[in-house]
Write a protein that holds these residues in place. Structure first.
Motif: not given
Length: 318
Positions: A10-17, A129-137
């Motif tokens: 669920d962690y996505v590198p910050e440089q991606h848009g 919402r949690n999918l969007y936030r990448q907080e873990g689903v």
């Protein structure tokens, strides 16, 4: 404190848009989105029956062509189903087309979240919402949390949606059937208002699970979001029409059993989840742009602070 372990994927590198993040989260959790799609249909069976009642009442009310007998005659006159020398076959085909149109309209009312059970929709939106936030689903945990925490506001929002939908359809039919230029203009206005409300209502559910605000301010903020993102919102309205009506209709043009199976699979496992995930993701991006993020420990903020901040951001945008 959040004790749930967030999966590594669920962690996505910050440089991606946001576009990359949208597709990455969708790819990573496609099964979750499809599972929510199935649950959405199962839990909204009562609203599906209400949607059928709405369509069977309002469709002929808006245009008399959609009275079943008139529709069959229209199909004959237009040559779509042959001629009256093969009346039985032609009538069966015309009725089949009629009830497919009804089905598409029902699926649109459901998929656009106009006619849904609010607390269940809050639970589903919490997952998106949690999918969007990448907080873990965590499907069932997130669903339960979203439903339990927001059931009052989401229930009120769903009741408001039923009432506004009925009023828009009543007004549309009334004014379009007057037969005057101004009647057509006002009827067209209510058609536009109907689609504007669809976008606002989808934003409302995401705001309910994202911010602690009174429902009145949630609707106000959703309306402001619509104005601030007018162009993209029009695109989302078009996406809803294409995804929920045009694509399945085009698939059924072949009238093969395989096409019917594809449409059933499309509705049952994919399109509602995909459309609502897209709406929630878009709303999440707008919230991120126009409302300052809360700290992880902050689950509540003063209502006036959020509304004032949004107003200030709106002024800056202008």
């Amino acid at each position: 404190m959040n004790l749930k372990k967030v999966p590594k994927e669920d962690y996505v590198p910050e440089q991606h848009g946001p576009v990359y993040n949208y597709f990455y989260a969708l790819k990573t959790h496609l099964f979750t989105v499809m599972s929510v799609n199935v649950l959405f249909l199962v839990f909204n069976i009562p609203m599906m029956l209400l949607a059928f009642a709405f369509v069977l009442f309002f469709l002929p009310y808006i245009n008399s062509v959609f009275v079943p007998e008139n529709f069959v005659q229209f199909m004959f006159d237009s040559g779509v189903v042959g001629n009256q020398s093969i009346n039985d076959v032609g009538s069966d085909a015309a009725y089949q087309i009629y009830y497919l149109i009804v089905l598409f309209c029902v699926m649109f009312l459901l998929g656009s979240t106009l006619l849904v059970i609010g607390p269940f929709q809050a639970g589903f939106t919490q997952v998106y919402r949690n999918l969007y936030r990448q907080e873990g689903v965590f499907l069932f945990t997130d669903f339960k949390d979203g439903m339990k925490t927001n059931w009052k506001q989401s229930l009120a929002a769903s009741i408001i949606s039923v009432i506004v939908t009925a009023l828009c359809l009543l007004a549309t039919g009334f004014y379009l059937n007057i037969g005057t230029t101004w009647g057509t203009a006002i009827g067209t206005f209510f058609v536009i208002l109907f689609f504007v409300f669809i976008i606002i209502q989808n934003m409302v559910y995401t705001l309910i699970v994202s911010r602690d605000l009174p429902l009145r301010k949630i609707y106000k903020n959703a309306f402001l979001f619509f104005l601030l993102k007018f162009g993209p919102c029009l695109g989302l309205a078009l996406l809803l029409i294409v995804a929920l009506i045009i694509i399945p209709a085009m698939l059924l043009v072949t009238t093969t059993y395989f096409a019917y199976a594809v449409v059933v699979f499309y509705y049952l496992t994919l399109i509602f989840g995909l459309v609502q995930y897209t709406m929630a993701y878009f709303t999440g991006e707008v919230i991120k742009e126009y409302i300052a993020p809360m700290d992880a420990a902050e689950e509540t903020v003063e209502d006036d602070d959020l509304s004032d901040e949004l107003t200030e951001e709106e002024g800056d945008a202008d």
